[in-house]
Design a protein around this motif. Structure first.
Motif, short mmCIF file in Angstrom:
data_model
loop_
_atom_site.label_atom_id
_atom_site.label_comp_id
_atom_site.label_asym_id
_atom_site.label_seq_id
_atom_site.Cartn_x
_atom_site.Cartn_y
_atom_site.Cartn_z
N LEU A 56 46.15 31.77 48.54
CA LEU A 56 46.76 30.92 47.52
C LEU A 56 45.74 30.49 46.47
CD1 LEU A 56 49.36 29.43 46.69
CD2 LEU A 56 48.61 27.50 48.10
N PHE A 57 44.47 30.36 46.89
CA PHE A 57 43.42 29.99 45.95
C PHE A 57 42.91 31.17 45.14
CE2 PHE A 57 38.75 29.52 45.36
CZ PHE A 57 38.78 28.55 44.38
N LEU A 58 42.71 32.32 45.81
CA LEU A 58 42.06 33.46 45.16
C LEU A 58 43.00 34.29 44.29
CD1 LEU A 58 39.64 34.87 47.90
CD2 LEU A 58 39.07 33.55 45.86
N VAL A 59 44.21 34.54 44.76
CA VAL A 59 45.10 35.47 44.06
C VAL A 59 45.37 35.02 42.62
CG1 VAL A 59 47.44 36.42 44.00
CG2 VAL A 59 46.13 36.48 46.13
N PRO A 60 45.74 33.75 42.36
CA PRO A 60 45.96 33.36 40.95
C PRO A 60 44.71 33.51 40.09
CG PRO A 60 46.86 31.72 42.45
CD PRO A 60 46.03 32.64 43.28
N LEU A 61 43.53 33.19 40.64
CA LEU A 61 42.31 33.28 39.85
C LEU A 61 41.93 34.73 39.54
CD1 LEU A 61 40.10 30.50 41.47
CD2 LEU A 61 41.46 30.39 39.38
N VAL A 62 42.06 35.61 40.55
CA VAL A 62 41.76 37.03 40.31
C VAL A 62 42.72 37.59 39.28
CG1 VAL A 62 41.71 39.31 41.35
CG2 VAL A 62 40.74 37.37 42.60
N PHE A 63 44.00 37.26 39.41
CA PHE A 63 45.00 37.72 38.43
C PHE A 63 44.66 37.20 37.04
CE2 PHE A 63 48.83 36.81 35.98
CZ PHE A 63 49.40 38.06 35.91
N ALA A 64 44.29 35.91 36.95
CA ALA A 64 44.05 35.28 35.65
C ALA A 64 42.87 35.91 34.92
CB ALA A 64 43.80 33.78 35.84
N TYR A 65 41.82 36.27 35.64
CA TYR A 65 40.60 36.75 35.00
C TYR A 65 40.52 38.27 34.88
CZ TYR A 65 38.61 32.09 34.90
OH TYR A 65 38.38 30.77 34.61
N THR A 66 41.49 38.98 35.44
CA THR A 66 41.44 40.45 35.35
C THR A 66 42.71 41.04 34.74
OG1 THR A 66 42.28 40.64 37.64
CG2 THR A 66 39.89 40.63 37.34
N TYR A 108 49.68 26.58 33.43
CA TYR A 108 49.85 25.79 34.64
C TYR A 108 50.37 26.64 35.80
CZ TYR A 108 49.15 21.77 31.61
OH TYR A 108 48.61 20.87 30.74
N GLU A 109 51.02 27.75 35.49
CA GLU A 109 51.48 28.63 36.56
C GLU A 109 50.32 29.29 37.29
OE1 GLU A 109 51.40 31.05 32.71
OE2 GLU A 109 51.92 29.01 33.37
N ILE A 110 49.15 29.30 36.66
CA ILE A 110 47.93 29.80 37.30
C ILE A 110 47.15 28.64 37.93
CG2 ILE A 110 45.72 30.96 36.93
CD1 ILE A 110 48.03 32.86 36.66
N ILE A 111 47.04 27.55 37.19
CA ILE A 111 46.22 26.43 37.63
C ILE A 111 46.81 25.75 38.86
CG2 ILE A 111 45.32 24.17 36.95
CD1 ILE A 111 45.32 25.22 34.04
N ALA A 112 48.13 25.53 38.87
CA ALA A 112 48.76 24.77 39.96
C ALA A 112 48.55 25.42 41.33
CB ALA A 112 50.23 24.56 39.66
N PRO A 113 48.89 26.71 41.53
CA PRO A 113 48.67 27.29 42.86
C PRO A 113 47.21 27.38 43.25
CG PRO A 113 49.40 28.97 41.31
CD PRO A 113 49.57 27.65 40.63
N ALA A 114 46.30 27.61 42.28
CA ALA A 114 44.87 27.67 42.61
C ALA A 114 44.38 26.31 43.09
CB ALA A 114 44.07 28.13 41.39
N VAL A 115 44.81 25.22 42.42
CA VAL A 115 44.42 23.88 42.85
C VAL A 115 45.02 23.56 44.21
CG1 VAL A 115 44.66 21.42 42.34
CG2 VAL A 115 44.08 23.03 40.51
N ALA A 116 46.28 23.96 44.42
CA ALA A 116 46.92 23.71 45.71
C ALA A 116 46.17 24.44 46.83
CB ALA A 116 48.38 24.16 45.66
N GLY A 117 45.78 25.69 46.57
CA GLY A 117 45.02 26.44 47.57
C GLY A 117 43.68 25.80 47.87
N ALA A 118 42.99 25.30 46.82
CA ALA A 118 41.70 24.65 47.03
C ALA A 118 41.85 23.37 47.84
CB ALA A 118 41.06 24.34 45.68
#
Length: 242
Positions: free
Chosen positions: A68-78, A222-232
């Motif tokens: 939940l933390f990694l997938v949104p961030l990897v998607f966002a930056y690649t 926010y569709e990227i930020i929210a799940p990444a924050v929730a995972g963290a």
């Protein structure tokens, strides 16, 4: 390296009677980023699902929180970064923001250690989809130098004349040098993309069409930020519980 993507997204209807030739909508992405991101996501999914299925105790929950933390961030930056271009302006989709810049608000497009667009207020926005590659620039410079040497040799042989064999070789070199010159200076892919954006910017400067006017808008993803924050947060709670 970045190449135009022929995909389309809905755009506002152009006003009737425009005197300029419509610019074909284009999307610029980084192929290396897309491929790398897809591979990383596949690895994360493979390891995470395996841990959820066969893990014991807190392992499945840790795996879910990590994904939940990694997938949104990897998607966002690649996979997410892209630059959408048309007659009205730019839509810059960066990892965590979407910036819409009408051409009337674009002051310049700069290239240095990164590619950036600058609006009339002086605010700079990095173009994540057009990363600067020093390696690609060096390769293009080497190709340009080889082309210049080939053209110089062709000119020298053409001037000397020489034997029949030498003349034939010189003619071949001359033809190769002419072909290289016709292709223009060697440029890295992202530099060529920036040249295209600058050319369109120059064409659209001073235009009074409604589509080229307006304010710069910035929206957070926010569709990227929210799940990444929730995972963290979930990871922190699980590690805190021991």
């Amino acid at each position: 390296m970045t190449t135009p993507d022929p995909s389309r997204e809905p755009e506002p209807t152009k006003p009737a009677g425009t005197a300029t030739t419509p610019y074909k909508d284009r999307v610029y992405r980084s192929p290396a980023g897309v491929v790398g991101g897809a591979l990383v996501l596949a690895i994360v999914a493979w390891l995470g699902i395996d841990a959820v299925v066969v893990g014991e105790g807190r392992t499945p929950w840790l795996a879910l929180a990590t994904m939940l933390f990694l997938v949104p961030l990897v998607f966002a930056y690649t996979l997410r970064p892209a630059v959408f271009v048309n007659d009205d302006g730019l839509r810059v989709r960066n990892p965590l923001r979407l910036i819409v810049l009408p051409w009337g608000q674009v002051a310049s497009l700069r290239s240095g250690f990164s590619n950036e667009v600058v609006d009339d207020s002086g605010t700079r926005y990095q173009l994540w989809a057009l990363p600067v590659s020093v390696r690609a620039r060096s390769k293009a410079a080497r190709q340009e130098a080889r082309a210049a040497r080939a053209a110089a040799r062709a000119d020298a042989r053409a001037g000397q004349g020489g034997s029949l064999r030498g003349g034939a070789v010189g003619a071949a070199d001359l033809g190769a040098g002419a072909a290289l010159a016709a292709d223009g200076p060697r440029r890295a892919e992202t530099d060529r993309a920036m040249d295209e954006l600058r050319e369109l910017h120059e064409r659209r400067q001073g235009e009074s069409e409604p589509g080229t006017q307006g304010e710069v808008t910035v929206r957070w993803a926010y569709e990227i930020i929210a799940p990444a924050v929730a995972g963290a947060v979930l990871l922190g709670v699980l590690w805190g519980l021991g």
